[in-house]
Design a protein around this motif. Sequence first.
Motif, PDB file in Angstrom:
ATOM      1  N   GLY A   1     -25.117  43.987 119.629  1.00  0.00           N
ATOM      2  CA  GLY A   1     -24.824  45.123 118.738  1.00  0.00           C
ATOM      3  C   GLY A   1     -24.029  46.191 119.464  1.00  0.00           C
ATOM      4  O   GLY A   1     -23.076  46.759 118.934  1.00  0.00           O
ATOM      5  N   ARG A   2     -24.431  46.449 120.698  1.00  0.00           N
ATOM      6  CA  ARG A   2     -23.756  47.458 121.501  1.00  0.00           C
ATOM      7  C   ARG A   2     -22.297  47.082 121.744  1.00  0.00           C
ATOM      8  O   ARG A   2     -21.380  47.895 121.634  1.00  0.00           O
ATOM      9  N   LYS A   3     -22.064  45.791 122.025  1.00  0.00           N
ATOM     10  CA  LYS A   3     -20.677  45.339 122.269  1.00  0.00           C
ATOM     11  C   LYS A   3     -19.847  45.501 121.001  1.00  0.00           C
ATOM     12  O   LYS A   3     -18.700  45.924 121.049  1.00  0.00           O
TER      13      LYS A   3
ATOM     14  N   ALA B   1     -35.735  40.840 115.931  1.00  0.00           N
ATOM     15  CA  ALA B   1     -34.403  40.330 116.285  1.00  0.00           C
ATOM     16  C   ALA B   1     -33.443  40.455 115.096  1.00  0.00           C
ATOM     17  O   ALA B   1     -32.273  40.803 115.266  1.00  0.00           O
ATOM     18  N   ALA B   2     -33.968  40.219 113.883  1.00  0.00           N
ATOM     19  CA  ALA B   2     -33.098  40.207 112.709  1.00  0.00           C
ATOM     20  C   ALA B   2     -32.509  41.580 112.366  1.00  0.00           C
ATOM     21  O   ALA B   2     -31.464  41.656 111.714  1.00  0.00           O
ATOM     22  N   ASN B   3     -33.172  42.664 112.758  1.00  0.00           N
ATOM     23  CA  ASN B   3     -32.600  43.979 112.415  1.00  0.00           C
ATOM     24  C   ASN B   3     -32.012  44.726 113.620  1.00  0.00           C
ATOM     25  O   ASN B   3     -31.497  45.828 113.489  1.00  0.00           O
ATOM     26  N   THR B   4     -32.095  44.125 114.795  1.00  0.00           N
ATOM     27  CA  THR B   4     -31.677  44.840 116.006  1.00  0.00           C
ATOM     28  C   THR B   4     -30.176  45.096 116.056  1.00  0.00           C
ATOM     29  O   THR B   4     -29.729  46.228 116.321  1.00  0.00           O
ATOM     30  N   CYS B   5     -29.381  44.064 115.814  1.00  0.00           N
ATOM     31  CA  CYS B   5     -27.935  44.187 116.000  1.00  0.00           C
ATOM     32  C   CYS B   5     -27.375  45.320 115.142  1.00  0.00           C
ATOM     33  O   CYS B   5     -26.610  46.155 115.620  1.00  0.00           O
ATOM     34  N   SER B   6     -27.813  45.383 113.881  1.00  0.00           N
ATOM     35  CA  SER B   6     -27.254  46.420 112.998  1.00  0.00           C
ATOM     36  C   SER B   6     -27.686  47.816 113.451  1.00  0.00           C
ATOM     37  O   SER B   6     -26.910  48.774 113.351  1.00  0.00           O
TER      38      SER B   6
END
Length: 262
Positions: free
Chosen positions: A257-259, A220-225
């Motif tokens: 992240g996509r948004k 979860a911690a690296n997904t958004c980037s």
Amino acid sequence: MTHDRSRPLLAGNWKMHQTLAEARALASAVAAASRELAGADIILAPPFTALAEVRRALAGSPVGLAGQNLFWEEKGAFTGEVSAPLLKDAGCSHVIIGHSERRQHFGETDASVRKKIKSALQAGLVPIVCVGESLGEREAGRTMDVIAGQLEGGLDGLDADEAGRIVLAYEPVWAIGTGRTASPDQAEEVHGFIRGRLEESYGGELSSCAIILYGGSVKAANTCSLFKEKDIDGALVGGASLEPGSFIEIVREAIKGRKERQ
Ligand code: PEP
């Protein structure tokens, strides 16, 4: 299930884990959460033994089911193997092909990957085709050569219609199960390269629609980037997909992240 790049695609690869009871609980939790995660496409790849159990748990939800491997023959005297039509019959929409663990431990080659892709497509399954370099190859500056070779060897002979139905997964071997993730820049560089190779082989229309997942210690911690990168369309998640909370959080972060990218 067809995919569209505007929706992140998250596939959970359970590898050789989950008893029937564990599989039922995990799949049920993902199915329940999928209603509020409607901005993403979600797929679960349990071991063969749990396909029927997971299929039941996912019934009525939009979550797809995948095999982790297949054998390319349709049927016959191939003890221990599972074919594409059998996976389809078990309710699968997708199948993982050429995972680095299969290349490393079970002698999978680009030639076997190619045959498996063909048989999956013939059965109406979406192949999730994995490519990725080892640490030694990266350190020797050979990453792009290795990826190009795997794409060339694995996709050789596929026409544009067939190539347009596959999902690719960039999974650097040094990042799988190691806790070491490729940085967003490192992943994006290879994803952009893969898209470029697809463009050279099949043209801009196909390459701009191609779905390319990243895999390797996604949390979860690296997904958004990762999902802010323009060529990263989804993730193939191993270890972190075995616990419902962490997998669901990854899906949420991917949507976020996509948004932020748009
Ligand atoms: C995988 O199984 O494809 C994978 C990327 O595993 P992990 O997320 O555990 O590194």
